[in-house]
Design a protein around this motif. Structure first.
Motif, PDB file in Angstrom:
ATOM      1  N   SER A 130       0.834  -1.208   0.000  1.00 43.55           N
ATOM      2  CA  SER A 130       0.000   0.000   0.000  1.00 43.55           C
ATOM      3  C   SER A 130       0.868   1.257   0.000  1.00 43.55           C
ATOM      4  CB  SER A 130      -0.969  -0.002   1.175  1.00 43.55           C
ATOM      5  OG  SER A 130      -0.290   0.130   2.386  1.00 43.55           O
ATOM      6  N   PHE A 131       2.023   1.235   0.697  1.00 44.55           N
ATOM      7  CA  PHE A 131       2.965   2.359   0.626  1.00 44.55           C
ATOM      8  C   PHE A 131       3.469   2.529  -0.806  1.00 44.55           C
ATOM      9  CE2 PHE A 131       4.115   2.323   5.310  1.00 44.55           C
ATOM     10  CZ  PHE A 131       3.621   3.594   5.526  1.00 44.55           C
ATOM     11  N   THR A 132       3.821   1.418  -1.440  1.00 50.92           N
ATOM     12  CA  THR A 132       4.305   1.478  -2.821  1.00 50.92           C
ATOM     13  C   THR A 132       3.234   2.014  -3.752  1.00 50.92           C
ATOM     14  OG1 THR A 132       5.780  -0.388  -2.383  1.00 50.92           O
ATOM     15  CG2 THR A 132       5.337   0.131  -4.693  1.00 50.92           C
ATOM     16  N   PRO A 137       2.567   7.340  -8.792  1.00 54.36           N
ATOM     17  CA  PRO A 137       1.538   8.184  -9.401  1.00 54.36           C
ATOM     18  C   PRO A 137       0.833   7.478 -10.553  1.00 54.36           C
ATOM     19  CG  PRO A 137       3.739   9.103  -9.767  1.00 54.36           C
ATOM     20  CD  PRO A 137       3.904   7.850  -8.997  1.00 54.36           C
ATOM     21  N   LEU A 138      -0.426   7.863 -10.770  1.00 53.30           N
ATOM     22  CA  LEU A 138      -1.221   7.335 -11.873  1.00 53.30           C
ATOM     23  C   LEU A 138      -0.672   7.925 -13.163  1.00 53.30           C
ATOM     24  CD1 LEU A 138      -3.773   5.719 -12.658  1.00 53.30           C
ATOM     25  CD2 LEU A 138      -5.038   7.846 -12.475  1.00 53.30           C
ATOM     26  N   ARG A 139      -0.331   7.056 -14.099  1.00 53.94           N
ATOM     27  CA  ARG A 139       0.223   7.498 -15.379  1.00 53.94           C
ATOM     28  C   ARG A 139      -0.426   6.733 -16.496  1.00 53.94           C
ATOM     29  NH1 ARG A 139       6.638   7.216 -14.699  1.00 53.94           N
ATOM     30  NH2 ARG A 139       6.414   7.226 -16.927  1.00 53.94           N
ATOM     31  N   GLU A 146       6.040   3.727 -12.012  1.00 54.23           N
ATOM     32  CA  GLU A 146       7.317   3.860 -11.330  1.00 54.23           C
ATOM     33  C   GLU A 146       7.070   4.462  -9.958  1.00 54.23           C
ATOM     34  OE1 GLU A 146      11.358   6.423 -11.911  1.00 54.23           O
ATOM     35  OE2 GLU A 146      10.473   5.518 -13.685  1.00 54.23           O
ATOM     36  N   CYS A 147       7.507   3.752  -8.931  1.00 52.29           N
ATOM     37  CA  CYS A 147       7.339   4.199  -7.554  1.00 52.29           C
ATOM     38  C   CYS A 147       8.300   5.347  -7.266  1.00 52.29           C
ATOM     39  CB  CYS A 147       7.587   3.044  -6.598  1.00 52.29           C
ATOM     40  SG  CYS A 147       7.513   3.498  -4.868  1.00 52.29           S
TER      41      CYS A 147
END
Length: 182
Positions: A130-132, A137-139, A146-147
């Protein structure tokens, strides 16, 4: 022709000329394309995408807030097979604190192997996921995901307390969260 007189025919004006075959008549509005009727599936997909975009706007605001935070407290709350991950962060300047919900994730087993795995270990894996997800971001799908590892590391560094309601397995999950590896 004499000077001062106009000897042009009316057919030479473009607005009076006949349209070429296959072209709309002059001064006629274009007809809007006819869209096929919407099915429940297309409406559901459109609403799901809109919900994802609205959630991403909230996450962007939370990301900005958490980047500036000095300290953060996390609270896990389990309800109806889901875990809610709440946060409260503190600042040295006004506003003195900010709070919100980082995410919601499933608490139950998703596969047969998850059902056999230790509940506390599984909870910590889902918390890390959940942190990841929060830091990703939504792309556009063609760009890939990419985190933001810098934000994730900052979050893990500023968390000073983690609390959870529940029984011994929840307390054990908290014990594992305080150890190395999360």
């Amino acid at each position: 022709p004499q000077l001062g007189s106009s000897n042009t025919s009316s057919a030479s004006h473009s607005w009076q000329a006949k349209a070429a075959p296959g072209q709309p008549e002059p001064c006629q509005p274009f007809a809007a394309p006819v869209e096929p009727p919407q099915t429940h599936e297309t409406v559901r997909k459109r609403r799901r995408k809109q919900t994802q975009i609205m959630a991403e706007c909230v996450r962007n605001k939370y990301r900005k807030v958490l980047r500036r935070a000095q300290f953060c407290s996390l609270a896990l709350d389990e309800a109806q097979g889901r875990k809610l991950l709440h946060f409260r962060c503190d600042y040295h300047k006004p506003p003195w604190y900010y709070q919100g919900t980082l995410g919601v994730f499933s608490a139950g087993p998703q596969t047969l192997e998850d059902g056999v795995e230790d509940h506390a270990v599984k909870s910590m894996k889902r918390l890390d996921e959940s942190f990841t997800n929060f830091c990703t971001p939504l792309r556009n799908s063609t760009l890939g995901t990419e985190c933001d590892q810098e934000l994730k590391d900052h979050l893990l560094k500023i968390v000073v307390t983690i609390s959870a309601d529940g029984g011994p397995s929840e307390r054990r999950a908290l014990f594992l969260a305080c150890g190395p590896g999360l």
